[in-house]
Scaffold this active site. Structure first.
Site, mmCIF file in Angstrom:
data_model
loop_
_atom_site.group_PDB
_atom_site.id
_atom_site.type_symbol
_atom_site.label_atom_id
_atom_site.label_comp_id
_atom_site.label_asym_id
_atom_site.label_seq_id
_atom_site.Cartn_x
_atom_site.Cartn_y
_atom_site.Cartn_z
ATOM 1 N N GLY A 52 0.844 -1.188 0.000
ATOM 2 C CA GLY A 52 0.000 0.000 0.000
ATOM 3 C C GLY A 52 0.873 1.228 0.000
ATOM 4 O O GLY A 52 2.062 1.134 0.321
ATOM 5 N N CYS A 79 5.616 -5.929 1.128
ATOM 6 C CA CYS A 79 5.904 -4.499 1.025
ATOM 7 C C CYS A 79 5.401 -3.770 2.275
ATOM 8 O O CYS A 79 5.915 -3.991 3.360
ATOM 9 C CB CYS A 79 5.300 -3.950 -0.273
ATOM 10 S SG CYS A 79 5.868 -2.299 -0.661
ATOM 11 N N TYR A 80 4.355 -2.953 2.162
ATOM 12 C CA TYR A 80 3.809 -2.297 3.356
ATOM 13 C C TYR A 80 3.455 -3.350 4.416
ATOM 14 O O TYR A 80 3.619 -3.120 5.613
ATOM 15 C CB TYR A 80 2.573 -1.474 2.981
ATOM 16 C CG TYR A 80 1.897 -0.809 4.170
ATOM 17 C CD1 TYR A 80 2.370 0.397 4.676
ATOM 18 C CD2 TYR A 80 0.791 -1.405 4.788
ATOM 19 C CE1 TYR A 80 1.762 1.000 5.774
ATOM 20 C CE2 TYR A 80 0.179 -0.811 5.878
ATOM 21 C CZ TYR A 80 0.665 0.393 6.366
ATOM 22 O OH TYR A 80 0.063 0.979 7.450
ATOM 23 N N HIS A 170 7.560 -7.333 -4.597
ATOM 24 C CA HIS A 170 6.207 -7.792 -4.948
ATOM 25 C C HIS A 170 6.237 -9.146 -5.661
ATOM 26 O O HIS A 170 6.458 -9.200 -6.867
ATOM 27 C CB HIS A 170 5.529 -6.744 -5.844
ATOM 28 C CG HIS A 170 5.129 -5.526 -5.092
ATOM 29 N ND1 HIS A 170 3.935 -5.418 -4.419
ATOM 30 C CD2 HIS A 170 5.788 -4.371 -4.863
ATOM 31 C CE1 HIS A 170 3.867 -4.255 -3.815
ATOM 32 N NE2 HIS A 170 4.976 -3.588 -4.067
ATOM 33 N N GLU A 172 3.792 -10.939 -6.415
ATOM 34 C CA GLU A 172 2.575 -11.175 -7.197
ATOM 35 C C GLU A 172 2.649 -10.652 -8.626
ATOM 36 O O GLU A 172 1.785 -10.952 -9.437
ATOM 37 C CB GLU A 172 1.358 -10.555 -6.476
ATOM 38 C CG GLU A 172 1.304 -9.033 -6.469
ATOM 39 C CD GLU A 172 2.139 -8.377 -5.369
ATOM 40 O OE1 GLU A 172 3.063 -9.023 -4.857
ATOM 41 O OE2 GLU A 172 1.880 -7.213 -5.040
ATOM 42 N N SER A 224 -24.750 -5.283 -21.912
ATOM 43 C CA SER A 224 -23.960 -4.279 -22.620
ATOM 44 C C SER A 224 -23.200 -4.880 -23.801
ATOM 45 O O SER A 224 -22.663 -4.154 -24.617
ATOM 46 C CB SER A 224 -22.943 -3.672 -21.656
ATOM 47 O OG SER A 224 -22.001 -4.670 -21.289
ATOM 48 N N GLY A 225 -23.153 -6.209 -23.855
ATOM 49 C CA GLY A 225 -22.293 -6.835 -24.862
ATOM 50 C C GLY A 225 -20.900 -7.110 -24.304
ATOM 51 O O GLY A 225 -20.093 -7.754 -24.941
ATOM 52 N N GLY A 226 -20.629 -6.608 -23.093
ATOM 53 C CA GLY A 226 -19.337 -6.871 -22.450
ATOM 54 C C GLY A 226 -19.300 -8.289 -21.896
ATOM 55 O O GLY A 226 -20.317 -8.978 -21.823
ATOM 56 N N VAL A 227 -18.088 -8.719 -21.513
ATOM 57 C CA VAL A 227 -17.879 -10.102 -21.082
ATOM 58 C C VAL A 227 -18.726 -10.439 -19.844
ATOM 59 O O VAL A 227 -19.415 -11.462 -19.801
ATOM 60 C CB VAL A 227 -16.378 -10.328 -20.747
ATOM 61 C CG1 VAL A 227 -16.158 -11.726 -20.222
ATOM 62 C CG2 VAL A 227 -15.530 -10.074 -21.973
ATOM 63 N N ASP A 228 -18.704 -9.561 -18.850
ATOM 64 C CA ASP A 228 -19.330 -9.907 -17.564
ATOM 65 C C ASP A 228 -20.844 -10.079 -17.690
ATOM 66 O O ASP A 228 -21.408 -11.078 -17.239
ATOM 67 C CB ASP A 228 -19.026 -8.838 -16.507
ATOM 68 C CG ASP A 228 -17.543 -8.564 -16.385
ATOM 69 O OD1 ASP A 228 -16.757 -9.467 -16.738
ATOM 70 O OD2 ASP A 228 -17.168 -7.460 -15.957
ATOM 71 N N SER A 229 -21.501 -9.094 -18.296
ATOM 72 C CA SER A 229 -22.961 -9.209 -18.355
ATOM 73 C C SER A 229 -23.375 -10.367 -19.264
ATOM 74 O O SER A 229 -24.383 -11.028 -19.026
ATOM 75 C CB SER A 229 -23.621 -7.884 -18.771
ATOM 76 O OG SER A 229 -23.296 -7.528 -20.088
ATOM 77 N N THR A 230 -22.567 -10.653 -20.289
ATOM 78 C CA THR A 230 -22.917 -11.758 -21.189
ATOM 79 C C THR A 230 -22.804 -13.106 -20.475
ATOM 80 O O THR A 230 -23.686 -13.966 -20.605
ATOM 81 C CB THR A 230 -22.006 -11.749 -22.438
ATOM 82 O OG1 THR A 230 -22.087 -10.467 -23.040
ATOM 83 C CG2 THR A 230 -22.427 -12.811 -23.434
ATOM 84 N N LYS A 374 -12.078 -11.280 -13.376
ATOM 85 C CA LYS A 374 -12.335 -11.234 -14.819
ATOM 86 C C LYS A 374 -11.807 -12.476 -15.563
ATOM 87 O O LYS A 374 -12.518 -13.053 -16.385
ATOM 88 C CB LYS A 374 -11.626 -9.990 -15.380
ATOM 89 C CG LYS A 374 -11.991 -9.664 -16.791
ATOM 90 C CD LYS A 374 -13.147 -8.741 -16.749
ATOM 91 C CE LYS A 374 -13.576 -8.213 -18.062
ATOM 92 N NZ LYS A 374 -14.657 -7.231 -17.832
#
Ligand code: XMP
Length: 587
Positions: A52, A79-80, A170, A172, A224-230, A374
């Site tokens: 952070g 890190c933090y 880091h 990750e 919306s045609g986006g990945v998530d809503s589809t 995602k």
């Protein structure tokens, strides 16, 4: 299912990345607020404290429940997170003013279970990614120093008997090649986790959950045609059948070329029988007539969305108790944290519809993807058999092409400066948490090194970003910025140039190597050719930061040749600026 690992969010952009990386190892990980009490974390096999931007000495900096450090659960501070462990247990954290950002080489100085399998000697140092101001100067009593770099006396520390560990770098991020092994050593070796996470394997369970929540009610979506809503919509279709799941797509007229047909085709292929397209193009365009300010455009589009959605809710009787609202919300959107607060802000305009707010307040909502990232949503989509062209789409902003078609009320000419030209079109940048609108620097000679480009934008405080001049129909000095607004003709021009870029980017394979590729129309040109095109390909992990990407020369040449033939196009520019200091979009 209780997660095995909890990542405590100390405000870093990387906290979700840590949880994602643990999940990629097949282990269920969640993100929680750093202050979460130890009593709420019983049953976890391990805790990771994220990085952070704060200093442990700042008033109000993220804290953890100190009981966690004596609860017997393994804890790994990054890190933090490492600085916090050191600070709480009596080590010494040294304040830094300049900090260290970028690559470093770390030497492992002591055998440690988190470094199992990694070479340990002075010759075999490991590349890591650093991003910190303060550092741990002395570890707490009972801790060993396990690794050092030329600038960090405590690049890693640990107390194996108490199962407490910390690293300054880091693990990750992709820039730390040994990072995956280190996380895996902690998760499996130290914590004793077992593999229990497989998003694609959860499809049937998610479908059952949808049936349980819906009961005898039906589900409607604004897609919306986006990945998530589809993907969310497809899961509901499978769970309840096509008669019980409705979807409406609002065509705002700010869509890319062929978008509405694309969505229509794919939804038909999914077997959606109740899929409606609401043609609101004229309504949006009329409301945006003569408007130049970016925030005003966003505001108007938000208002129109609200009006259109409210009308549909009422005309389709979606509020009558027989329906619940389906949404494609994904995991990072559900957590208020440093890394996602802005994303939440950006999305608010979609949620202000009174009717939708009522449904949310009453809990009449289903979000089947709310525990997935995602890339996990994509894995679920693949499991469902959705087309790659749908799943691998780049993100596209809600206000659509409206924020990629720059408008202005003013007239002005490029001004020559030592570095190149200052072009009087305003584009947005991010400095800390604030957004500013400033002109753009255009250069004709591109420096070879990325650092020099970054330096250019930072040196000139009057600009937010630097573009290179790729081609112009006349010398830059003869081009002019002139009053321009959102008209059907300019939107069509933008749609056309965007389609050309997408076609060439896709066919050449370049598109698959980047995260997003906005194409922006700016009102810089001549009376016959009033607009120029800006190419903005970027690479990113989550959109919060981004790196400008160079286009392979032959691909850029092909794009430029085709773009310069488009009616009304005076020039092509390539955006060279990282985020920060520029944003990904130009407005
Ligand atoms: P910026 O331009 O802030 O963009 O660097 C970060 C990511 O957010 C997207 N974006 C938006 N998405 N409504 C959206 O739904 C918006 O108003 C909006 N503005 C930016 C942008 O495309 C990028 O992926």
């Amino acid at each position: 299912m209780t997660p095995q690992i909890t990542v405590l969010d100390a405000g870093g952009q990387y906290c979700h990345l840590i949880a994602r990386k643990v999940r990629e190892l097949g282990v269920h990980a969640e993100v929680a607020a750093s202050e979460t009490p130890a009593s709420a974390l019983t049953g976890r096999k391990g805790i990771i404290i994220s990085g952070g931007p704060s200093s442990v000495y700042d008033a109000g900096s993220p804290a953890i429940d100190p009981a966690l450090l004596s609860a017997g659960i393994p804890v790994f501070g990054i890190c933090y997170g490492q600085q916090l462990i050191a600070h709480l247990l009596g080590g010494n954290v040294q304040k830094g003013d300049k900090g260290e950002y970028g690559f470093a080489r770390v030497e492992i100085t002591r055998a440690a279970d988190i470094f199992a399998g990694l070479e340990r000697n002075q010759q075999a140092t490991h590349q890591v990614w650093m991003s910190h101001r303060d550092l741990v100067a002395t570890p707490p009593p009972g801790f060993d120093v396990m690794a050092v770099t030329s600038t960090c006396p405590v690049a890693a520390m640990g107390s194996p008997s108490r199962k407490l560990y910390g690293v300054q770098f880091h693990p990750e991020v992709a820039h730390t090649p040994a990072g995956k092994a280190i996380l895996s050593n902690f998760v499996f070796g130290v914590c004793g986790c077992v593999k229990d996470w497989d998003p694609a394997g959860q499809v049937l369970a998610v479908e059952q959950h949808i049936r349980d929540v819906a009961g005898d009610r039906n589900i409607f979506f604004f897609v919306s045609g986006g990945v998530d809503s589809t993907v969310a919509y497809t899961l509901c279709l499978r769970a309840l059948g096509p008669e019980r799941v409705h979807g409406t797509y609002v065509d705002t007229g700010m869509m890319r070329e062929g978008e509405t047909e694309f969505v229509h085709k794919h939804f038909a292929a999914l077997g959606a029988r109740s899929f409606f397209v609401e043609d609101a193009r004229e309504r949006f365009l009329a409301a945006l007539q003569g408007v130049a300010g970016p925030e005003e455009k966003r505001h108007i589009i938000g208002e129109k969305f609200v009006e259109v959605q409210q009308r549909i809710l009422e005309s389709e009787h979606y509020l009558d108790g027989h329906w619940i609202l389906g949404q494609g919300t994904i995991y990072p959107d559900t957590i208020e944290s440093g890394g996602t607060a802005k994303a939440d802000l950006i999305k608010t305009h979609h949620n202000r519809v009174a009717g939708i707010q009522k449904l949310i307040d009453e809990g009449r909502i289903i979000e089947p993807l709310s525990s997935f990232y995602k890339d996990e949503v994509r894995a679920i989509g693949r499991e469902l058999g959705l087309a790659p062209e749908l799943l691998d789409r780049h993100p596209f902003p809600g206000p659509g092409l409206a924020i990629r078609c720059l408008c202005t009320d003013a007239r002005g000419r490029p001004r020559q400066v030592e570095e190149g030209w200052v072009i009087p079109v305003s584009s947005v940048g991010v400095q800390g948490d604030s957004r500013t609108y400033r002109p753009v620097l255009a250069i004709e000679e591109v420096p070879a090194s990325e650092d020099e480009i970054a330096e250019l934008t930072n040196r000139r405080r009057d600009v937010n970003r630097t573009v290179s001049v790729v081609a112009t129909c006349r010398p830059v000095a003869e081009l002019e910025v002139h009053p321009s607004h959102l008209t059907a003709a300019r939107l069509d021009r933008l749609r056309h140039v965007d389609a050309i870029v997408r076609k060439i980017s896709g066919e050449s394979g370049f598109d698959a190597t980047i995260w997003q590729f906005p194409v922006v129309l700016i009102p810089l040109g001549t009376p016959e050719r009033p607009d120029s095109v800006v190419l903005r390909p970027i690479d990113s992990v989550d959109g919060m930061t981004a790196r400008a990407v160079r286009i392979p020369p032959e691909t850029l040449v092909q794009m430029t040749q085709e773009l310069m033939q488009v009616e009304g196009v005076a020039g092509v520019f390539l955006d060279l600026t990282n985020k920060p200091p520029a944003t990904i979009e130009w407005e």
